[in-house]
Design an enzyme around this catalytic site. Sequence first.
Site, PDB file in Angstrom:
ATOM      1  N   ALA A   8       0.816  -1.213   0.000  1.00 18.42           N
ATOM      2  CA  ALA A   8       0.000   0.000   0.000  1.00 18.42           C
ATOM      3  C   ALA A   8       0.851   1.265   0.000  1.00 18.42           C
ATOM      4  O   ALA A   8       1.890   1.327   0.653  1.00 18.42           O
ATOM      5  CB  ALA A   8      -0.913   0.009   1.221  1.00 18.42           C
ATOM      6  N   CYS A   9       0.359   2.255  -0.736  1.00 23.90           N
ATOM      7  CA  CYS A   9       0.953   3.592  -0.709  1.00 23.90           C
ATOM      8  C   CYS A   9      -0.179   4.593  -0.892  1.00 23.90           C
ATOM      9  O   CYS A   9      -1.347   4.211  -0.978  1.00 23.90           O
ATOM     10  CB  CYS A   9       2.029   3.756  -1.779  1.00 23.90           C
ATOM     11  SG  CYS A   9       1.434   3.899  -3.467  1.00 23.90           S
ATOM     12  N   GLY A  10       0.144   5.852  -0.980  1.00 20.18           N
ATOM     13  CA  GLY A  10      -0.880   6.888  -1.078  1.00 20.18           C
ATOM     14  C   GLY A  10      -1.820   6.732  -2.264  1.00 20.18           C
ATOM     15  O   GLY A  10      -3.027   6.873  -2.129  1.00 20.18           O
ATOM     16  N   VAL A  41      -3.504   3.235   0.445  1.00 21.43           N
ATOM     17  CA  VAL A  41      -3.507   2.981   1.881  1.00 21.43           C
ATOM     18  C   VAL A  41      -4.907   3.139   2.476  1.00 21.43           C
ATOM     19  O   VAL A  41      -5.258   2.444   3.424  1.00 21.43           O
ATOM     20  CB  VAL A  41      -2.449   3.837   2.618  1.00 21.43           C
ATOM     21  CG1 VAL A  41      -2.899   5.280   2.769  1.00 21.43           C
ATOM     22  CG2 VAL A  41      -2.094   3.223   3.962  1.00 21.43           C
TER      23      VAL A  41
END
Length: 97
Positions: A8-10, A41
């Site tokens: 997960a990332c932005g 995220v």
Amino acid sequence: MKYKVLIACGTGIATSTVIAKRVENLLKENGYEASVEQCKVVEVSGKANDYDLIVASTKVPESVKTPKVQAINYLTGVNMAKTDNEILEIMKNISKE
């Protein structure tokens, strides 16, 4: 056993791609068969229960009970081995279950 790892990332695109490649290679080199998927995220809370491990470039909500590792090190290049070791330790523990 095939494990499921959520990265997960932005945005679920840019930094998670860098992290996903690193995690895929790390797990493969250490004998773990895993599918790796990417997301934003903000989607983690709704998806977490379907995964064995979450690796994120940012903080994951405390309410998420799935084992998680923050992997900002993979983006900065600083102390990446520490993050590798965290991931491998979690994999070792969940493979015993």
